[in-house]
Design a protein around this motif. Structure first.
Motif, PDB file in Angstrom:
ATOM      1  N   ALA A 126      50.820  52.921  42.954  1.00 17.62           N
ATOM      2  CA  ALA A 126      50.201  51.520  41.776  1.00 17.62           C
ATOM      3  C   ALA A 126      48.256  50.714  41.494  1.00 17.62           C
ATOM      4  CB  ALA A 126      50.855  50.198  41.791  1.00 17.62           C
ATOM      5  N   LEU A 127      48.060  51.359  43.191  1.00 14.56           N
ATOM      6  CA  LEU A 127      46.890  50.414  43.212  1.00 14.56           C
ATOM      7  C   LEU A 127      45.987  51.726  42.622  1.00 14.56           C
ATOM      8  CD1 LEU A 127      46.223  48.886  46.655  1.00 14.56           C
ATOM      9  CD2 LEU A 127      46.505  48.057  44.484  1.00 14.56           C
ATOM     10  N   ASP A 128      46.073  52.711  43.214  1.00 13.73           N
ATOM     11  CA  ASP A 128      44.877  54.003  41.931  1.00 13.73           C
ATOM     12  C   ASP A 128      45.465  53.917  40.880  1.00 13.73           C
ATOM     13  OD1 ASP A 128      44.446  54.324  44.951  1.00 13.73           O
ATOM     14  OD2 ASP A 128      45.188  56.317  44.400  1.00 13.73           O
ATOM     15  N   ASP A 130      42.998  50.789  39.820  1.00  9.75           N
ATOM     16  CA  ASP A 130      41.517  51.115  39.824  1.00  9.75           C
ATOM     17  C   ASP A 130      41.568  52.132  38.587  1.00  9.75           C
ATOM     18  OD1 ASP A 130      41.509  49.588  42.002  1.00  9.75           O
ATOM     19  OD2 ASP A 130      41.260  51.307  43.676  1.00  9.75           O
ATOM     20  N   GLU A 131      42.365  52.779  38.208  1.00  6.37           N
ATOM     21  CA  GLU A 131      41.655  53.531  37.409  1.00  6.37           C
ATOM     22  C   GLU A 131      41.576  53.046  35.733  1.00  6.37           C
ATOM     23  OE1 GLU A 131      43.669  57.241  36.906  1.00  6.37           O
ATOM     24  OE2 GLU A 131      42.990  58.678  34.841  1.00  6.37           O
ATOM     25  N   CYS A 132      42.565  52.272  35.802  1.00  8.73           N
ATOM     26  CA  CYS A 132      42.479  51.414  34.324  1.00  8.73           C
ATOM     27  C   CYS A 132      41.181  50.890  34.185  1.00  8.73           C
ATOM     28  CB  CYS A 132      43.629  50.961  33.720  1.00  8.73           C
ATOM     29  SG  CYS A 132      45.901  51.652  34.083  1.00  8.73           S
ATOM     30  N   GLY A 192      39.178  44.565  41.889  1.00 10.05           N
ATOM     31  CA  GLY A 192      40.934  44.012  41.680  1.00 10.05           C
ATOM     32  C   GLY A 192      41.835  44.399  43.096  1.00 10.05           C
ATOM     33  N   GLU A 193      42.519  43.591  42.781  1.00 11.53           N
ATOM     34  CA  GLU A 193      43.376  43.510  43.845  1.00 11.53           C
ATOM     35  C   GLU A 193      45.121  43.268  43.539  1.00 11.53           C
ATOM     36  OE1 GLU A 193      44.199  39.793  45.724  1.00 11.53           O
ATOM     37  OE2 GLU A 193      43.026  38.373  45.124  1.00 11.53           O
ATOM     38  N   SER A 194      45.921  43.793  43.993  1.00 14.94           N
ATOM     39  CA  SER A 194      47.274  43.856  43.691  1.00 14.94           C
ATOM     40  C   SER A 194      47.751  43.467  42.820  1.00 14.94           C
ATOM     41  CB  SER A 194      48.003  42.264  44.275  1.00 14.94           C
ATOM     42  OG  SER A 194      49.354  42.163  44.045  1.00 14.94           O
ATOM     43  N   ASP A 195      47.996  43.306  41.284  1.00 14.57           N
ATOM     44  CA  ASP A 195      48.232  43.210  40.617  1.00 14.57           C
ATOM     45  C   ASP A 195      47.153  42.465  39.455  1.00 14.57           C
ATOM     46  OD1 ASP A 195      49.114  40.626  40.706  1.00 14.57           O
ATOM     47  OD2 ASP A 195      51.094  41.053  39.430  1.00 14.57           O
ATOM     48  N   GLU A 196      45.819  42.063  39.712  1.00 17.42           N
ATOM     49  CA  GLU A 196      45.032  41.630  39.085  1.00 17.42           C
ATOM     50  C   GLU A 196      43.537  42.192  38.893  1.00 17.42           C
ATOM     51  OE1 GLU A 196      44.243  38.109  41.048  1.00 17.42           O
ATOM     52  OE2 GLU A 196      42.606  38.565  41.301  1.00 17.42           O
ATOM     53  N   TYR A 197      42.803  42.054  38.033  1.00 18.82           N
ATOM     54  CA  TYR A 197      41.983  42.499  38.070  1.00 18.82           C
ATOM     55  C   TYR A 197      40.967  41.510  36.965  1.00 18.82           C
ATOM     56  CZ  TYR A 197      40.694  47.176  39.764  1.00 18.82           C
ATOM     57  OH  TYR A 197      39.377  48.246  40.981  1.00 18.82           O
ATOM     58  N   SER A 198      39.156  41.469  38.078  1.00 16.13           N
ATOM     59  CA  SER A 198      38.655  40.436  37.315  1.00 16.13           C
ATOM     60  C   SER A 198      37.024  41.691  36.356  1.00 16.13           C
ATOM     61  CB  SER A 198      37.791  39.499  38.045  1.00 16.13           C
ATOM     62  OG  SER A 198      38.836  38.444  38.573  1.00 16.13           O
ATOM     63  N   PHE A 199      36.951  41.255  35.619  1.00 11.30           N
ATOM     64  CA  PHE A 199      35.788  42.482  34.250  1.00 11.30           C
ATOM     65  C   PHE A 199      34.525  41.212  34.554  1.00 11.30           C
ATOM     66  CE2 PHE A 199      39.424  44.219  33.667  1.00 11.30           C
ATOM     67  CZ  PHE A 199      38.958  46.098  34.228  1.00 11.30           C
ATOM     68  N   GLY A 253      55.076  39.089  35.820  1.00  5.98           N
ATOM     69  CA  GLY A 253      56.651  38.958  36.846  1.00  5.98           C
ATOM     70  C   GLY A 253      56.022  40.258  37.361  1.00  5.98           C
ATOM     71  N   PHE A 254      54.886  40.434  38.326  1.00  9.60           N
ATOM     72  CA  PHE A 254      55.555  42.073  38.654  1.00  9.60           C
ATOM     73  C   PHE A 254      55.500  42.171  39.996  1.00  9.60           C
ATOM     74  CE2 PHE A 254      52.373  45.746  37.652  1.00  9.60           C
ATOM     75  CZ  PHE A 254      51.862  45.407  35.694  1.00  9.60           C
ATOM     76  N   THR A 255      56.296  40.699  40.465  1.00  9.49           N
ATOM     77  CA  THR A 255      57.555  41.151  41.640  1.00  9.49           C
ATOM     78  C   THR A 255      58.366  42.061  41.180  1.00  9.49           C
ATOM     79  OG1 THR A 255      56.131  38.908  42.289  1.00  9.49           O
ATOM     80  CG2 THR A 255      58.285  40.026  43.366  1.00  9.49           C
ATOM     81  N   LYS A 256      58.431  41.406  39.949  1.00  7.06           N
ATOM     82  CA  LYS A 256      60.375  41.771  39.241  1.00  7.06           C
ATOM     83  C   LYS A 256      60.073  43.639  39.152  1.00  7.06           C
ATOM     84  CE  LYS A 256      63.443  41.064  36.246  1.00  7.06           C
ATOM     85  NZ  LYS A 256      63.791  40.490  33.972  1.00  7.06           N
ATOM     86  N   PHE A 257      58.766  43.878  38.178  1.00  3.44           N
ATOM     87  CA  PHE A 257      58.609  45.120  37.352  1.00  3.44           C
ATOM     88  C   PHE A 257      57.789  46.370  38.735  1.00  3.44           C
ATOM     89  CE2 PHE A 257      54.730  48.081  36.533  1.00  3.44           C
ATOM     90  CZ  PHE A 257      55.331  48.447  35.746  1.00  3.44           C
ATOM     91  N   SER A 258      57.478  45.108  40.183  1.00  6.38           N
ATOM     92  CA  SER A 258      57.384  46.284  41.666  1.00  6.38           C
ATOM     93  C   SER A 258      58.417  46.604  41.901  1.00  6.38           C
ATOM     94  CB  SER A 258      56.398  45.768  42.163  1.00  6.38           C
ATOM     95  OG  SER A 258      56.684  44.401  42.926  1.00  6.38           O
TER      96      SER A 258
END
Lengths: 258, 258, 258, 258
Positions: A50-52, A55-57, A73-80, A32-37
């Motif tokens: 928000a992107l920084d 990245d720090e997380c 990472g991009e937008s509200d997603e991150y792959s590890f 629900g990051f559309t609403k969150f943002s």
């Protein structure tokens, strides 16, 4: 109150070990990051703060779990990306997904004030996660290429969309203008109508964030007189670079090493 | 930079749907909480502030996800029970586990200062999670009984252990004293040596925390003059009660209702 | 030629244990049986010889695996119900499915000549199999009701279809005649046009085959003078009965017993 | 008798798709074949008739399923290797395992009389099956090497064991003699005591059976005058060769080709 008569319920925990010998990707996505943002007034189409924070997380997750080779990472997603032969938590899917998501979320909340000092956190940020296995190096590279191509496509679209909306169009009109258009059209639109040279936008927006471990001098303690003691350490470091082409992989052979 | 040639990688995401028609329990556990609680000076054997924080996080998780019927927590773990017929996120294991863990973690960090105002958070709290299915109501009750019996056994042991350690024994000596002893011995030890009547200890420590939805008047908005407008709502509420015996279930028939 | 350096490959065998405490249904289906039945000149719409062969195979499977409580068959498929608490082969899905399919197939080939003495077997009969778990008794009954309702619907349709085709219609015409029609229409069609009273057709065709264990006197050995020694044994027995209504289950309480 | 109200039970069939992009090995094993081989008087340590029957079944399985690249068998087990990118039955584990086991079993029974003409089949041969995924070519080769090394080790042991037993030792004595001994000792024992040169034993016993597809002229029909019409076809062919060393793979590059 013996617990032994109830212990049979433990047998209902089924095994969810991921196939050995595969690359494991744990991808998390904001819920629900559309609403969150909107709620937190993120800038559109990209909010660097928000992107920084994301990245720090990601860097903190990599500090915590040494078997992560790479993150994207991009937008509200991150792959590890976990090493092909990792035995972290016995490769159990739920363990890996939940711990990485939990670590990421904890840092997101804790580090929020440093990145958005004027914006109080008004809702719980939440991320879902999943684990995917990739047998071949080429599959892993294609996965990451898929995400980075997605970043580019989304960013180009969103840059146009928000330029149109900020110029007075309704969201529906903006959508109509962009429907079915190619990259060239969008670049020209940006340039002609809004004087935006897409190529000059920040690499972080266009390429997403790539986190790898880089050698760096790190202060490990201080001497009695206060002089810092530096040691070379491998430190998760964010780059905004192309990971589709071979150059990146040739320059970082340790990433795909056995 | 078309993404289409990479999209095949999506097929590698395998289905992890949990069996329909079963109770789903999502249990989360603190990772490395022995160290985490030392680092933050948690009181031993129980730190009421930390337990209250856990309970509040559980309530927030239940506020977020209406299909959770019941939660049960002790120490650094919490179990969430999803309705037998829930279709939340298509019953996909990774989605359910990661979102509940993420929501819990976000609240743990965000609400920490309210519960431990004098203790800055110095490390990332992290929780792992797992999903387990239980086919029968009796299995679910046995699962919860297993956890509550465990709470009792652990609490009795820990109460003795820390009383001995605080009285000057080493941890190893305390362990030796308690090794293989029965409940009766431990109760007597507490009473005779330390004047502690185990039965009088707080129910939260002895029974753990049970979260159910209870009807309550809730302020939904305020009138122009500031008077609160109250409505009856179903509110996650923490109780410290026995969930092993039938009374609890007879008094809360909605919990096991179809 | 030590095998130890290769043994790591065993770790790639992932666990496929089925959830404890659920009914397990193993259903097998003939592969390509339309072609197989044409090749061997099976009578249409039902070939009693082929159905009897299926039933005998099912009985042999039940003789082999005592944890099977019940079997239900129609056409070229058979479902085997394993006791809720079976620990047969540790509830591993692949083991259960493959052994039941293998046992069924072996008997199908071995017993073919006894049932179709004038028809040499000209192709390999093959069955696929799958395992499904059902948490509640009502789910299991609904599963069996689903299969038996399916038997009825298919049989009614096929009886009409083949009557039409045998009377000179093309398969396409027969299909058109039946498209979207109700049970009442089909019954009347059979009666008016072909003098067939559907209610009088063999129960085996209309209800399918139900295999349960029934007490029976069985010759366990012979005395020296050749007199048979009989003992009461529980013997897999085929019935053609309704398993949708309660009567069957009330009359066979052992089937759902814990 | 509508089936619609029962159809919900179909949702309980969970997905068991195997990870794309991996080699799939389906291994089947005889169930209770020690007893089965005693019952049918199989020669010890190897019965060529029974091994040939296994090999013929494997060839028939490969005729039936063109996506099988390679098979390897020894004793009462056979492994079938499916192409890395096969989409046979959507890579569903239960389908693949059950159909291959079913096809193998059907042929075992049907072709028994041709291989053991004087031995009536007195029990149902049964095979269990499992599916295992291997991400890398090297994993697949190691899997096959593991099985072939196992063949060698077992055959050497069994050759000694049965030579000792046939010479008058009890099974327990034979076991004691061989316990903990090395290959060299066993070879010498065979040679000195029984005049058996292990190297001269049939390759089928020492190496197991490797089935690959080889080009061969096959009679596809006959002309009117009875002359056979031959065409080149790819035919499953059994070889008794080393598959551990590189030569085999270099000579059969199609096996590991994408």
């Amino acid at each position: 109150m013996a617990s032994s008569k109830y212990e049979y319920v433990k047998q209902y925990e089924l095994d969810d070990t991921l196939l050995p010998g595969c690359w494991i990707v744990i991808r998390l996505d904001g819920r629900g990051f559309t609403k969150f943002s909107d709620l937190h007034g993120f800038e559109k189409p990209n909010d660097k703060r928000a992107l920084d924070l994301m990245d720090e997380c990601a860097r903190e997750v990599m500090n915590e779990f040494p078997d992560i080779r790479l993150a994207y990472g991009e937008s509200d997603e991150y792959s590890f990306v976990l090493a092909r032969n990792t035995d972290m938590y016995g490769r159990r899917a739920a363990k890996l997904v939940s711990l990485i998501v939990s670590c990421f979320t904890a840092n997101y909340v804790a580090r929020w004030p440093a990145h958005l000092p004027d914006t109080p956190l008004r809702a719980s940020p939440m991320f879902d996660g999943r684990a995917v296995c990739y047998p071949l190096d080429s599959n892993l590279r294609d996965y990451l290429a898929w995400r980075q191509a997605d970043t580019h496509i989304n960013n180009q679209y969103n840059t146009c969309f928000w330029a149109l909306v900020k110029s007075g169009k309704t969201p529906a009109e903006a959508q109509d203008t962009l429907k079915g258009t190619q990259a060239a059209f969008k670049n020209e639109l940006l340039f002609r109508e809004f004087g935006i040279n897409y190529a000059h936008l920040p690499e972080q927006f266009k390429k997403g964030s790539v986190v790898t471990r880089q050698k760096a001098l790190v202060e490990v303690k201080q001497k009695e007189d206060g002089t810092p003691v530096l040691r070379e350490r491998s430190v998760p470091t964010v780059l905004y670079v192309d990971i589709i082409r071979d150059e990146f992989w040739e320059g970082n052979p340790q990433l795909l090493a056995p």
